[in-house]
Each structure stands twice: as structure tokens, then as C-alpha cells.
Design a protein around this motif. Structure first.
Motif, PDB file in Angstrom:
ATOM      1  N   HIS B  97       0.814  -1.214   0.000  1.00 62.32           N
ATOM      2  CA  HIS B  97       0.000   0.000   0.000  1.00 62.32           C
ATOM      3  C   HIS B  97       0.850   1.268   0.000  1.00 62.32           C
ATOM      4  CE1 HIS B  97       1.138  -0.801   4.179  1.00 62.32           C
ATOM      5  NE2 HIS B  97       1.255   0.502   4.218  1.00 62.32           N
ATOM      6  N   ASP B 100      -0.153   4.792  -1.087  1.00 55.68           N
ATOM      7  CA  ASP B 100      -1.221   5.501  -0.369  1.00 55.68           C
ATOM      8  C   ASP B 100      -0.663   6.488   0.644  1.00 55.68           C
ATOM      9  OD1 ASP B 100      -3.154   4.197  -1.681  1.00 55.68           O
ATOM     10  OD2 ASP B 100      -3.666   2.786  -0.071  1.00 55.68           O
ATOM     11  N   VAL B 101       0.558   6.188   1.111  1.00 56.54           N
ATOM     12  CA  VAL B 101       1.105   7.004   2.197  1.00 56.54           C
ATOM     13  C   VAL B 101       1.898   8.157   1.589  1.00 56.54           C
ATOM     14  CG1 VAL B 101       2.377   6.988   4.361  1.00 56.54           C
ATOM     15  CG2 VAL B 101       1.176   4.938   3.602  1.00 56.54           C
ATOM     16  N   PHE B 102       1.163   9.190   1.230  1.00 61.15           N
ATOM     17  CA  PHE B 102       1.759  10.333   0.542  1.00 61.15           C
ATOM     18  C   PHE B 102       2.879  10.975   1.355  1.00 61.15           C
ATOM     19  CE2 PHE B 102       1.937  14.818  -0.566  1.00 61.15           C
ATOM     20  CZ  PHE B 102       1.982  14.760  -1.956  1.00 61.15           C
TER      21      PHE B 102
END
Lengths: 415, 466
Positions: B97, B100-102
């Protein structure tokens, strides 16, 4: 008159229309013939020193006009120099500019000459020739004359990406005073007819991919702000009504500068440019942030606060809604936090599935801490000075002064 | 530590990264280096004996990552290969993921590069300008563009979609792309001199550009944010910008005088004047004002002066003899008295913006002297847009109306100064608007005691706005 002089006059006459959008239409390309493409996103091909984008060739077919709307530069009684393009000239100019990649397409409007149908016919003919004779696949925006016959409006939608009819003023009594030829009901009837055809096209398109298009980029309108006593609440209610009923893609707001000595029908005070800016902000809140008009400009305060953006103003009026926990609150609540935009809200929702957000994360998201921190809780921050007991948070007062701050920016509307 | 030398393309990085991943080499053990220019592609892994040749199952990564990597590969930063591999490693080692973790440091850097490349792609689509040249096969459109990143291949299909029926070339220092109506070709970068110098239609384009620009609303920073200066040299219309800016005040002045002479209600004066966004243009425009007959006998327009950030604006009646000659407000006897009173009230004139309700000197001859004559209502209202525009620019918190003419034009009604002096009220122009006497009225009092008394009251009035 040379083409160059006509272009000067008819570009000058067109620059008061705010819209220059070239986005939101179907995707097209010229690989099967013709010229031009659209990707759905607009492109600004240049910017003028007034900070405005140049995306379309925005001109009037002619600035001769039989109407005498008091706020309009091209009205019958105005002393401006007049000119008229031939259909051929506009078609060639559009193609010459397009081939050199100066523009995304054409935004054609016109003064009313002879009668509405005659004018609309010429405007439609430009679009038809571009599409049919030259296979033009670029963007076309046509200004529609509500009094024109339904058959002509249908044809306009057949060739154009976007149609627009300017409401100009929010209420009929205002129109009666300043634009006696304009009738709100007739404008709305036209908008409704256009909406009907757009819906029809959308249903057809689902069944047959080659269904003839009808204004795939929808319709828009423009309202003049400050020419009458209409409040922001009235203007936004009208906008909200038009968005809801006729599914307009955009409502543009244009600050009016009054003519005090010419007519006692016009107001004396000039609306600050920042009012136009606040209306756009409120418009965004209505469309993308789930706000209602009554929450932004209600009966007690019918006008938007010029010093503070409308979302901040709402937050300050509703301290009980805060603080919002960034790591737990639902999307619609996060959207109401001052300083958080749609993009960052969606990023926050993605990130918090994996770890709890901290102040440093907000910095990396380029959230304005000054604006946002008084209203939120994150893993390592709780606002100390906000709560139902404190209507205006102390740290924010500084910010408020800051917003009053550079006087020139307020005067010019540059924020 | 292993050194991987890859051709600086997405495909080059992908094949090297795929192998490295299959070999299980962690990011910390690879040093990524770019093969120079158009050097022949090497079979990199045969040069690296440290790599055991074991074969594992194909690598699966989210399509979003590959799309991102394609764009990031076009960025010029040499660090992109290592960051891409590190992100790839993490995605395939327990962090599927990751994108997703900008706010993750690697993701944040990749997103930053991606944004720069996408912006560059967009600007190329916007700012390429074709010039038509004659070619044995017909017209050929040629453009010169200097991209910030290595985006020519990435962007080629956009131009084919748009101009499929034309024959064209886009020349850049890195790479050139050509379309002959049927197929796409690439060639090495060239010098700018290879591109044509002009096109006849550019004159019309410049006409359009200069007329769609509103000279009364100069917002140069807003323009430069979207069209930074380094693009200007390749945009035919940008050559006009300095002239447009220089001519803007004059054009506004011309627009004004045209509308003033015609006195048509249409292009109303106030409409235009209120749109003038900078003080210099405003002053220049006022210098040609003929909205009332007073310009005929006056030497010049006497515009306001003082800091544009002033807290206090002083509004008088009209320039006098001295002011008319010097072209500056409040420099004659009344001005000197005003300076003294301001100092005593604790106000620094240098920090005030000083102007008049009427900008031309109205006088009647008496012997050899020019004697002040009160301006009439038409003249005062003809001049009103000017001081209103000045106030709109300065946006003071204090407005001091000196004398009846100023008070009447500000409040739009008859004001009896002696009855209303010393009152401070809020108006649309300033939070504190004060009415007081005009300093010249003090000069007309012959009795020294009365004059001194009147002067004291004047100073007292001024202190009300401190």
C-alpha cells in the motif's frame, strides 16, 4: 476594415466574459481525419499580464447590438467602435490559430443584430463549418441567445462542446431595471430545454457510441455582482438553483463597476474585487464540500465576510463542530475543516488507514498549520484555545489581522 | 555494493530493476549510474559477476506504480532510479500500500518528481508554437521547445492525436519528434538555430493577445506563476509583455480621455477608473483628464501623493496657486500650516497620503494674481472617481476631510463643517472618517487671537483620529 482591426475591436469587446474554460468535454482526436483533439482537461496556451488565462479564441462575431443592457460595454447606446466578422473570417482565424497551437478552440459570442434568430444562425454557422467542412475536433463554446428558436439552439448544441446563456442578474426585478430585454423565465426555459437535450444525449450515448453529441461539456452562465442590491445569499441561492435544476457545469461571477453619474438606476458603491473571489470560494464549497447556501450566507448575515474565506467564517460561527479529529472523522466532516482541500482530505483518508497522522505529516501535505491547527486534533496536537466556551480562538485572531493585512491585495482582489 | 549502469530510460531501469529484484538485492546495496547519452546498450548483468543467475517468479506490482515510474523516469534528477528501486523494493517486501502514504519520504519524493514531470508535459502542450515552412511535400509545421525534463517521447502521442492530418516536427535540445502524417519518428536533439524564425500569422496572434489583455488590471505575478519567464523567449506573444506593461498606463489614459471627450455614458469614466489597479497608471490617466472644463486654465493635474500603505488619508478641496505650479498637493501657505498642525497633533505628514477633492486649480484673475475660486458641484462630481480610486488603492483606516467640499463629496450630502466638525464616523472609505475645517480657512481669520483659537481647535480635531 482590415482583419487585424476587426480582431482588435472584437477581442476588446469579448474580454468581459469571464469564462475561458476548455475542459470537461468528451475525448476526441484527429487520427481518423480532420484536425484537433480534446482530452477532457483544459489547456491554457498563454497568460496575459492581467493574470488571465488564454485558452480559447474569445471573440464576438459582431459588437453591434440592438439591446441596451445598462451594464454592458456593447449596448446600443454605447460609443465604442463597432466591427463585424464574416463567418469565413472567424472560421479561418480559428483554424490558423489552432494549427499553430495557440488555442484549444473558439468561444464565440455576439451582439444581437437584426433579431435573435438571425444572430444565432450566424453563430451556429461558424461552428457548423468548423465541424463539418473542416473536421474540427477542438473545443467550441457558443453563447446562446435565449430568444432564438429551439431548432437553432438544438443545432448549436450539435456542434458546440459548451453552451452558455448569461443570467447576468440574480432576480427578475433587477433585470427589469437594468436589462429590460432580458427575461429570467425565458432564460430558464432555454436552460431547461438545453438540459433536456443534454440528458437525452447522455442516455443515447450509453446505448449507441455514435449518437450525435449535444453540448458534451454542458452549459454555464455568468452573473454580474454588485450592479444591484442583490445580496450574496440571493446570488448563491440563484446559482445553487441553477446548478440543481439545470445541472449547470459552472456559474461565473463578474464584479461590476458602477456608473454613478450616468443613471440613477445604478448603485454608487463599487463592489470590491474580493467579493467576486469570495463568491467563487462559496461556489466551490457548495459544489465540492457539501455546504448549503444557508450555512454560508443566511438570513442574519446575507453577505459573505470579505475579510475571511467563507469556510473559515462558517467554522468561526460554529465552534461546537470543532475540534475535528483528523484520524477519525468521516470525509464530509474533514471537508469542513478550514485549510483542508478535497485533494488533501482524500490523501488523509488514504494515509490514516496505515498510520495515525501527526503535525509533521500535515506539513508534508502543505496544509496551512496557522489556519488548520486551531480546529483539529492529530496524534500529537490538541487545540488548547478552542471550544464552545471560546467563540473566537486566540491564535486565529492574529491570522484575522493578517487577512486584513496587505491593503492592496484586498483592493485588487488578488489573494 | 553493486554498481548498476543503466540507459536513462524507463525501459532500461525496468529491466535492471526486475533482475535486481529477482536476485533479491536490497536497495542499500545498489549504486545506480546512468549510461551516457546514446552509448550502445550493454548487457549490464554480464558485467556484474557478483550476481548469481537464479531465476524466480515474475514480479507483481500495482499498475499505479508502473504508471508513476514511467513519468518519474522522465525527470532529470539522477537520484530517481535509486528512489524508484527503493519504493519498488518496499512495495514487494510487505508494503503493497506504500503509494497511499503520501507523507512517506520516498513516496513524497516520487510524487514531487511526478508532479514536476506532469507540469512540464502540460506546459509543453500549452507553449509549443508551430511555424509553417514550405517543404517539397507541402507545408510542414515546425516548433522549438525547451522542456525542463525528458518528456518528448512521453508527450508525442498528444500531438499526433491533435495534429494527425498535419506534417510537423517539434525540435528540442534533448530529442526531436517528427510526424509525416503517417508515422512518428525521433532524432537527436538540435540547436535552436535549426528552427524557423517566424510565421506570418503571429502578427494576428499578437494582436489578439494584446487586445484580450486588460491594461487596467495588471497582475504580473499571477501571470508569471503560470507562465514563468524562462518560457517567454520561445513564445511569440511574450515579446509584447514589456511593451504592454510599459504602455498600460498610457492606454488607460487614452481610453479615459476618449470616453471623457465623448462624455458618452457607455464606457463610463468611473467604470474604467475603478479598474485601474496601480497608482502609477492612475496618476498618468488623471494627467490627461478633461472631464470638466477646469483643465483648460490650470497648469497641470495635481494628483495625490504619499505612501500607498498610509494609515491616514487627508482630502482637501483643490490645489492652489503654488500647488498648481509645483504639481504637488498642499505645498503652499495652507499646506505649511497643515504640516505644523499635523506635527503638533503627533502625525507625521510623510506617513500620510495627501490629496484633493478636485485635481485642477480653479481660479479667477485679479490684477496679476490668480485668486482661488470654489469649484461647483459638477466639477466636484466629475473629479470624484479619482479620489475614490486613490482611496480604493490606499485603503486607509483614517480619512480626514478638510473643509466643506471634501466633506460633501465624501458624504454625498450638504455638510455644515462648523456644525459637524470633530465628528468621527465610519464610512465605506475608512473606519474613521473625520470632518474638520480646511487649513486655508484659518489663514483667512484676521484677528490673531481668534486665529490662534481656531488653530488650536484644528489641532484638537486632528488628534481625534490618533
Amino acid at each position: 476594415m482590415t482583419l487585424d482591426s476587426k480582431l482588435s475591436i472584437l477581442a476588446d469587446a469579448a474580454k468581459y466574459d469571464a469564462s475561458c474554460a476548455s475542459s470537461g468535454t468528451t475525448k476526441r482526436n484527429s487520427r481518423e481525419g480532420g484536425i484537433g483533439s480534446t482530452t477532457g482537461a483544459g489547456i491554457c496556451h498563454s497568460y496575459t499580464p492581467d493574470g488571465r488565462c488564454v485558452s480559447l479564441l474569445k471573440i464576438l462575431l459582431t459588437n453591434y447590438c440592438i439591446y441596451d443592457c445598462l451594464y454592458c460595454i456593447n449596448r446600443a447606446s454605447s460609443g465604442v467602435q463597432r466591427a463585424r466578422f464574416t463567418v469565413e473570417e472567424v472560421v479561418n482565424l480559428t483554424l490558423d490559430f489552432y494549427r499553430r497551437n495557440y488555442i484549444e478552440g473558439l468561444f464565440l459570442s455576439s451582439g444581437i443584430i437584426r433579431n435573435p434568430d438571425y444572430t444565432m444562425e450566424s453563430v451556429v454557422e461558424v461552428a457548423r463549418r468548423l465541424r463539418v467542412d473542416h473536421g474540427f475536433r477542438g473545443y467550441i463554446h457558443l453563447k446562446t441567445i435565449p430568444e432564438a428558436s429551439p431548432a437553432l439552439i438544438a443545432e448549436a448544441g450539435r456542434w458546440a462542446d459548451r453552451l452558455s446563456i448569461n443570467v447576468e442578474l440574480a432576480t427578475q426585478p433587477d433585470l427589469d431595471r437594468l436589462a429590460p430585454e432580458k427575461n429570467l423565465q425565458r432564460i430558464e426555459t432555454s436552460m431547461g430545454a438545453i438540459k433536456g437535450r443534454i440528458d437525452e444525449f447522455k442516455t443515447e450515448r450509453k446505448k449507441f457510441s455514435n449518437a450525435p453529441p449535444f453540448a458534451p461539456a454542458g452549459q454555464s452562465t455568468q452573473m454580474i455582482v454588485g450592479a444591484t442590491g442583490a445580496t450574496d445569499s440571493a446570488i448563491l441561492n440563484q446559482a445553487s438553483h441553477l446548478y440543481g435544476k439545470h445541472r449547470l457545469r459552472r456559474v461565473y461571477y463578474s464584479a461590476f463597476s458602477p456608473i454613478p453619474d450616468a443613471s440613477n438606476k445604478l448603485p454608487l458603491a463599487s463592489p470590491p474585487m474580493v467579493r467576486e473571489h469570495r463568491l467563487y470560494q462559496a461556489d466551490w464549497l457548495l459544489r465540492f464540500y457539501g455546504f448549503q447556501v444557508s450555512e454560508l450566507a443566511g438570513e442574519t448575515a446575507p453577505n459573505l465576510d470579505l475579510a475571511v474565506d467563507p469556510k473559515m467564517a462558517w467554522a468561526l460561527r460554529n465552534p461546537a463542530e470543532f475540534p475535528v479529529n483528523i484520524n477519525r472523522a468521516p470525509r464530509e466532516t474533514l471537508l469542513r475543516v478550514p485549510g483542508l482541500g478535497v485533494r488533501n482530505v482524500d490523501r488523509i483518508l488514504a494515509i490514516r488507514r496505515w498510520h495515525r497522522l501527526r503535525v509533521d505529516d500535515l506539513v508534508r501535505l502543505r496544509v496551512s498549520l496557522k489556519k488548520t491547527l486551531p480546529f483539529i486534533e492529530v496524534a500529537d496536537h490538541r487545540p488548547s484555545l478552542i471550544g464552545p466556551a471560546l467563540p473566537a480562538p486566540a491564535p486565529f485572531k492574529l491570522k484575522q489581522m493578517d487577512l486584513f493585512g496587505p491593503p492592496v491585495s484586498v483592493a485588487s482582489g488578488q489573494l | 555494493m553493486i554498481t548498476l549502469t543503466v540507459p536513462p530510460t524507463f525501459a532500461g531501469w525496468r529491466s535492471a530493476a526486475r533482475k535486481a529484484l529477482q536476485e533479491g538485492i536490497p536497495p542499500g546495496e545498489i549504486l545506480w549510474e546512468e549510461a551516457g547519452g546514446d552509448a550502445p546498450l550493454l548487457d549490464l548483468f554480464t558485467l556484474e559477476p557478483a550476481l548469481p543467475a537464479s531465476i524466480q517468479s515474475p514480479v507483481r506490482v500495482p499498475p499505479a506504480f508502473m504508471e508513476l515510474a514511467k513519468r518519474v523516469a522522465c525527470h532529470r534528477a539522477p537520484t530517481r532510479w535509486a528512489i524508484l528501486y527503493r519504493a519498488l523494493w518496499r512495495i514487494t517486501h510487505g508494503e503493497p500500500h506504500l503509494l497511499d502514504v503520501f507523507v512517506d519520504s520516498d513516496v513524497h519524493q516520487l510524487m514531487g518528481m511526478d508532479k514536476a514531470v506532469r507540469r512540464d508535459v502540460h506546459k509543453m502542450r500549452a507553449f509549443v508554437r508551430f511555424r509553417e515552412v514550405t517543404h517539397p511535400e507541402g507545408v510542414w509545421s515546425v516548433a522549438w521547445f525547451e522542456p525542463a525534463h525528458l518528456i518528448v517521447e512521453l508527450n508525442a502521442s498528444f500531438f499526433v492525436d491533435r495534429f494527425a492530418g498535419m506534417r510537423w516536427s517539434i525540435l528540442t535540445p534533448d530529442r526531436c519528434v517528427h510526424w509525416d502524417g503517417e508515422s512518428l519518428g525521433f532524432s537527436p536533439g538540435v540547436d535552436r538555430s535549426a528552427a524557423p524564425g517566424e510565421d506570418a500569422v503571429e502578427d494576428l496572434w499578437r494582436t489578439y493577445y494584446s487586445h484580450i489583455f486588460n491594461p487596467a488590471r495588471v497582475k504580473i505575478h499571477a501571470m508569471q506563476a503560470e507562465m514563468p519567464k524562462h518560457y517567454w523567449k520561445n513564445l511569440p506573444e511574450a515579446a509584447l509583455i514589456p511593451d504592454l506593461l510599459r504602455a498600460a498606463p498610457g492606454r488607460v489614459a487614452e481610453m479615459l480621455s476618449r470616453s471623457l471627450i465623448k462624455s458618452a455614458p457607455a464606457e463610463s469614466r468611473e467604470t474604467i477608473i475603478s479598474e485601474v489597479a496601480d497608482w502609477e497608471s492612475l496618476k498618468e490617466s488623471a494627467s490627461t483628464c478633461q472631464a470638466c472644463p477646469l483643465y483648460k486654465n490650470a497648469t497641470q493635474t495635481v494628483f495625490g501623493e504619499g505612501p500607498r500603505s498610509a494609515r491616514i488619508v487627508l482630502l482637501g478641496e483643490q490645489p492652489g496657486d503654488q500647488e498648481d505650479i509645483q504639481g504637488r498637493p498642499f505645498v503652499g501657505p495652507a499646506g505649511q500650516l497643515l504640516d505644523r498642525a499635523l506635527t503638533e497633533a503627533g502625525i507625521d505628514r510623510k506617513e500620510c497620503y495627501v490629496t484633493n477633492s478636485v485635481k485642477h486649480f480653479k481660479w479667477e484673475p485679479r490684477g496679476k494674481r490668480r485668486i482661488h475660486e470654489k469649484p461647483n458641484k459638477t466639477e466636484v462630481s466629475a473629479c470624484k472617481p479619482w479620489w475614490k480610486a486613490e482611496l480604493a488603492l490606499v485603503r486607509p483606516s483614517v480619512l480626514i476631510c478638510l473643509g466643506a467640499t471634501a466633506a460633501q463629496t465624501v458624504f454625498d450630502r450638504d455638510v455644515r463643517v462648523l456644525a459637524e466638525r470633530g465628528t468621527v464616523v465610519e464610512t465605506v472609505h475608512a473606519a474613521k472618517t473625520l470632518i474638520t475645517v480646511h487649513p486655508s480657512s484659518l489663514l483667512r481669520i484676521s484677528d490673531p487671537e481668534q486665529r490662534e483659537h481656531a488653530y488650536r481647535r484644528f489641532v484638537e480635531d486632528l488628534t481625534l483620529v490618533l
